[in-house]
Design a protein around this motif. Structure first.
Motif, short mmCIF file in Angstrom:
data_model
loop_
_atom_site.label_atom_id
_atom_site.label_comp_id
_atom_site.label_asym_id
_atom_site.label_seq_id
_atom_site.Cartn_x
_atom_site.Cartn_y
_atom_site.Cartn_z
N SER A 218 0.84 -1.20 0.00
CA SER A 218 0.00 0.00 0.00
C SER A 218 0.87 1.25 0.00
N LEU A 219 0.53 2.19 -0.88
CA LEU A 219 1.24 3.46 -0.99
C LEU A 219 0.49 4.59 -0.31
N ALA A 220 -0.82 4.55 -0.34
CA ALA A 220 -1.65 5.59 0.28
C ALA A 220 -2.98 4.96 0.65
N ALA A 221 -3.65 5.57 1.64
CA ALA A 221 -4.85 4.94 2.16
C ALA A 221 -5.71 5.94 2.90
N ALA A 222 -7.00 5.62 2.96
CA ALA A 222 -7.94 6.37 3.79
C ALA A 222 -8.98 5.40 4.33
N VAL A 223 -9.32 5.58 5.59
CA VAL A 223 -10.39 4.83 6.23
C VAL A 223 -11.32 5.83 6.90
N GLY A 224 -12.56 5.87 6.44
CA GLY A 224 -13.53 6.77 7.03
C GLY A 224 -14.49 6.02 7.93
N TRP B 209 -9.28 8.61 8.90
CA TRP B 209 -7.83 8.40 8.99
C TRP B 209 -7.24 8.34 7.59
N SER B 210 -5.99 8.74 7.46
CA SER B 210 -5.30 8.59 6.17
C SER B 210 -3.82 8.43 6.41
N ALA B 211 -3.14 7.92 5.38
CA ALA B 211 -1.69 7.75 5.45
C ALA B 211 -1.12 7.71 4.05
N ALA B 212 0.14 8.12 3.93
CA ALA B 212 0.92 7.95 2.71
C ALA B 212 2.25 7.34 3.12
N GLU C 155 -2.58 10.16 9.97
CA GLU C 155 -3.32 11.17 10.70
C GLU C 155 -4.80 10.81 10.76
N CYS C 156 -5.48 11.43 11.71
CA CYS C 156 -6.93 11.32 11.81
C CYS C 156 -7.49 12.73 11.88
N ASP C 157 -8.31 13.06 10.91
CA ASP C 157 -8.90 14.40 10.83
C ASP C 157 -7.82 15.49 10.91
N GLY C 158 -6.70 15.24 10.23
CA GLY C 158 -5.64 16.24 10.14
C GLY C 158 -4.67 16.26 11.30
N VAL C 159 -4.87 15.42 12.30
CA VAL C 159 -4.00 15.37 13.47
C VAL C 159 -3.18 14.09 13.43
N THR C 160 -1.87 14.20 13.59
CA THR C 160 -0.99 13.04 13.55
C THR C 160 -1.37 12.03 14.64
N VAL C 161 -1.38 10.76 14.28
CA VAL C 161 -1.67 9.71 15.26
C VAL C 161 -0.44 8.85 15.45
#
Length: 269
Positions: free
Chosen positions: A121-127, A135-138, A144-150
């Motif tokens: 996986s290169l990029a992802a989003a889970v809503g 959440w998203s990641a590259a 991050e979740c909603d723009g905040v690093t997790v």
């Protein structure tokens, strides 16, 4: 062509596409749920359901990706597609992960979107559309979740760790999983079964769970969540060899969790 970690801008563009698809599909499934989940059918067993919303949501995701990423194949839970992993970018979509929760009106369901090359996986989003959370990641750029690093938890003691899991819809395998969980419970803080592997992996990423282990997941179940967990600092061990166990955990407990699962029969589940 984009290679892993070689072009930050391209990876971030892929993340943006995954986020946009997850948001639009999430809004759609919420609207459908407000009108009722629609016709319900079964898949692998009488307890493994698929709703009209699952199928319609995946078709929406495919239309959006055809518009924004023309020519790139899509692998989806409901309509399949795409063969073995190749060097071509491939989108992996689970339109509603946690369909039973969705059917019952529980908010713990997700829209999962990832893009892979060679199975990575290169990029992802889970809503989580019912909660308005995403959440998203590259790859190489964090999660991050909603723009905040997790970040994954700093757990170092398995006996004080909260672990997530999930169960098969096949009765005979569910019984073996239950036996494994029964063996693990006395040696951890507690266990949770929420019903969405994508959200469980995101919970590891956010530190809400210290670890997660589940057998029998498909690529669309983990393609997005596994990247998000890994980019948040968790150690992720994907199914490999003769085992279909997926494990994700804080670095301080991952080896102990894997050992405990094995001692409790993970290899025979």
């Amino acid at each position: 062509m984009l290679r892993y970690g070689s072009d930050v801008q391209d990876v971030e563009q892929l993340r943006a596409t995954a986020v946009a698809v997850a948001q639009q599909v999430g809004d759609f499934v919420v609207r459908m749920r407000e009108r009722g989940a629609g016709q319900v059918q079964t898949k692998t067993s009488t307890t493994d359901v698929v709703t009209a919303a699952d199928t319609a949501a995946e078709r929406l995701a495919r239309r959006l990706l055809a518009q924004w990423r023309p020519g790139e194949p899509v692998l989806g839970e409901e309509e399949g597609g795409a063969g073995p992993p190749t060097e071509q970018l491939c989108w992996v979509v689970d339109p509603i992960d946690g369909t039973v929760n969705y059917l019952y009106g529980l908010p713990w369901y997700a829209v999962s979107v990832a893009v892979q090359r060679d199975g990575q996986s290169l990029a992802a989003a889970v809503g989580q559309p019912a909660a308005g959370r995403l959440w998203s990641a590259a790859r190489g750029r964090g999660a991050e979740c909603d723009g905040v690093t997790v970040r994954a938890s700093a757990a170092t003691q398995l006996e004080l760790s909260l672990i997530g899991t999930g169960f098969s819809y096949r009765p005979e395998r569910r019984a073996r999983q239950a036996a494994m969980v029964a063996g693990m419970l006395p040696k951890i803080r507690d266990m949770r079964r929420a019903g969405s592997a994508a959200l469980d992996l995101c919970s590891v990423a956010s530190g809400w769970l210290d670890g997660f282990a589940e057998h029998g997941l498909h690529r669309w179940d983990w393609a997005a969540g596994a990247l998000i967990a890994a980019e948040a600092g968790a150690v992720v061990r994907l199914p490999q060899g003769g085992s279909d166990l997926l494990l994700a955990a804080a670095p301080g407990i991952v080896d102990a969790l894997a050992e405990l699962a094995a001692q409790c029969g993970a290899d025979s589940v």
